[in-house]
Design a protein around this motif. Structure first.
Motif, short mmCIF file in Angstrom:
data_model
loop_
_atom_site.label_atom_id
_atom_site.label_comp_id
_atom_site.label_asym_id
_atom_site.label_seq_id
_atom_site.Cartn_x
_atom_site.Cartn_y
_atom_site.Cartn_z
N LYS A 1 0.81 -1.22 0.00
CA LYS A 1 0.00 0.00 0.00
C LYS A 1 0.84 1.27 0.00
CE LYS A 1 -3.81 -1.98 2.74
NZ LYS A 1 -4.64 -1.78 3.96
N VAL A 2 2.09 1.14 0.46
CA VAL A 2 2.90 2.32 0.75
C VAL A 2 4.02 2.55 -0.27
CG1 VAL A 2 4.36 3.46 2.47
CG2 VAL A 2 2.45 2.02 3.21
N ILE A 3 4.15 3.80 -0.69
CA ILE A 3 5.32 4.25 -1.45
C ILE A 3 6.08 5.22 -0.54
CG2 ILE A 3 6.15 5.59 -3.42
CD1 ILE A 3 3.68 4.69 -4.96
N VAL A 4 7.35 4.96 -0.33
CA VAL A 4 8.16 5.82 0.54
C VAL A 4 8.91 6.85 -0.29
CG1 VAL A 4 10.06 5.91 2.21
CG2 VAL A 4 8.47 3.97 2.24
N HIS A 5 8.72 8.12 0.03
CA HIS A 5 9.50 9.17 -0.62
C HIS A 5 10.75 9.40 0.22
CE1 HIS A 5 6.09 11.11 -3.18
NE2 HIS A 5 6.68 10.10 -3.78
N VAL A 6 11.86 8.89 -0.27
CA VAL A 6 13.14 8.98 0.45
C VAL A 6 13.68 10.40 0.36
CG1 VAL A 6 15.51 8.13 0.52
CG2 VAL A 6 13.63 6.55 0.06
N ASP A 7 14.22 10.89 1.49
CA ASP A 7 14.61 12.29 1.57
C ASP A 7 16.10 12.54 1.36
OD1 ASP A 7 13.24 14.92 2.35
OD2 ASP A 7 15.02 14.97 3.63
N ASN A 8 16.93 11.51 1.55
CA ASN A 8 18.38 11.72 1.43
C ASN A 8 19.09 10.38 1.25
OD1 ASN A 8 18.77 10.63 4.21
ND2 ASN A 8 17.74 12.54 4.79
N PHE A 9 20.40 10.44 1.03
CA PHE A 9 21.20 9.24 0.80
C PHE A 9 21.24 8.34 2.04
CE2 PHE A 9 22.66 11.94 -2.63
CZ PHE A 9 22.89 11.05 -3.66
N SER A 10 21.30 8.94 3.21
CA SER A 10 21.34 8.16 4.44
C SER A 10 20.06 7.34 4.61
CB SER A 10 21.51 9.11 5.65
OG SER A 10 21.38 8.40 6.86
N GLU A 11 18.94 7.94 4.31
CA GLU A 11 17.67 7.22 4.42
C GLU A 11 17.60 6.08 3.41
OE1 GLU A 11 14.01 9.46 5.70
OE2 GLU A 11 13.42 8.98 3.64
N LEU A 12 18.13 6.31 2.21
CA LEU A 12 18.18 5.26 1.20
C LEU A 12 19.00 4.08 1.71
CD1 LEU A 12 17.80 4.15 -1.69
CD2 LEU A 12 19.89 5.41 -2.33
N LYS A 13 20.13 4.37 2.33
CA LYS A 13 21.02 3.32 2.83
C LYS A 13 20.33 2.51 3.93
CE LYS A 13 25.64 2.64 4.83
NZ LYS A 13 26.89 3.34 5.28
N ARG A 14 19.65 3.20 4.86
CA ARG A 14 18.98 2.50 5.96
C ARG A 14 17.82 1.66 5.46
NH1 ARG A 14 16.42 5.45 9.34
NH2 ARG A 14 16.56 7.49 8.34
N LEU A 15 17.04 2.22 4.52
CA LEU A 15 15.92 1.45 3.98
C LEU A 15 16.43 0.28 3.14
CD1 LEU A 15 12.90 1.13 3.64
CD2 LEU A 15 12.97 2.73 1.73
N GLY A 16 17.52 0.50 2.44
CA GLY A 16 18.12 -0.58 1.65
C GLY A 16 18.55 -1.73 2.52
N ALA A 17 19.12 -1.43 3.68
CA ALA A 17 19.57 -2.47 4.62
C ALA A 17 18.37 -3.22 5.20
CB ALA A 17 20.39 -1.83 5.74
#
Length: 220
Positions: free
Chosen positions: A143-159
């Motif tokens: 249901k959810v699309i996450v709008h990532v705000d920065n590179f750090s958030e991308l890295k944490r979500l990727g992990a």
């Protein structure tokens, strides 16, 4: 608003922006007059329930939603999302969802409100998302699309996605030289680098762009 036909929508928006304002009210008199017409009914409820309490005009709410949807559907081919932060009362969220709109949330608390409202389409925007909030979004990834705000958030979500072996769709927020402020999102010049890094995570699907323009000086 997620646009399905960008070129057509851009053309329609450009045309609309050239038109002179129509039907603008210079005072709040019509709003006050409308409220006064319901004075007797409101006072009757006050006598019954006491104050304070929330009072919603369901017919007016439905009319507002329908007017909004009808107006934008003529010019933009996409799905509108209601910002939960503007008013998260369950009645309003339920009505908006029933009308087919998605919900835009900016915190884990608002995300839980959206889930409880049984929204089928949710966009999780906003900076400073915690791992707990990202994990909740991942749980409801269908249901959810996450709008990532920065590179750090991308890295944490990727992990998180790699560990859980669960795929989620994301967008990325960016800002341009036309923005008055640049405290949220990444610079437009970094978009290629962000896209490249996102591809390294097998469970991340980058499919969207987000840019917030409401605080600019003019339509340009």
């Amino acid at each position: 608003m997620f646009l399905k036909n960008l070129k057509e929508s851009q053309k329609n928006v450009a045309e609309i922006m050239k038109r002179p304002p129509v039907g603008l009210k210079k005072t709040l008199t019509p709003v006050v007059e409308g409220a006064l017409k319901q004075k007797a009914a409101v006072l009757k409820l006050v006598e019954k329930h006491g104050t304070p309490f929330y009072l919603f005009d369901e017919a007016a709410l439905d009319k507002s939603i329908d007017t909004f949807l009808e107006g934008f559907s003529k010019h933009l081919n996409g799905r509108p999302y209601y910002a939960v932060k503007s008013n998260y009362h369950p009645l309003i969220l339920k009505r908006v969802v029933q009308k087919g709109m998605g919900l835009d949330v900016s915190s884990g608390r608002e995300l839980r409100f959206a889930i409880k409202a049984k929204a089928k389409y949710i966009v999780f925007s906003g900076p400073g998302k915690t791992d707990e909030e990202l994990s909740l979004a991942l749980k409801y990834r269908k249901k959810v699309i996450v709008h990532v705000d920065n590179f750090s958030e991308l890295k944490r979500l990727g992990a998180l996605t790699t560990k859980a072996r669960k795929k989620i769709t994301i967008g990325v927020r960016f800002f341009t030289p036309y923005h008055l402020g640049n405290k949220f999102g990444i610079p437009l010049d970094d978009l290629r680098e962000f896209w490249t890094k996102a591809k390294k995570y097998p469970y991340i699907e980058l499919r969207g762009l987000q840019s917030h323009f409401s605080w600019n000086k003019d339509s340009e």
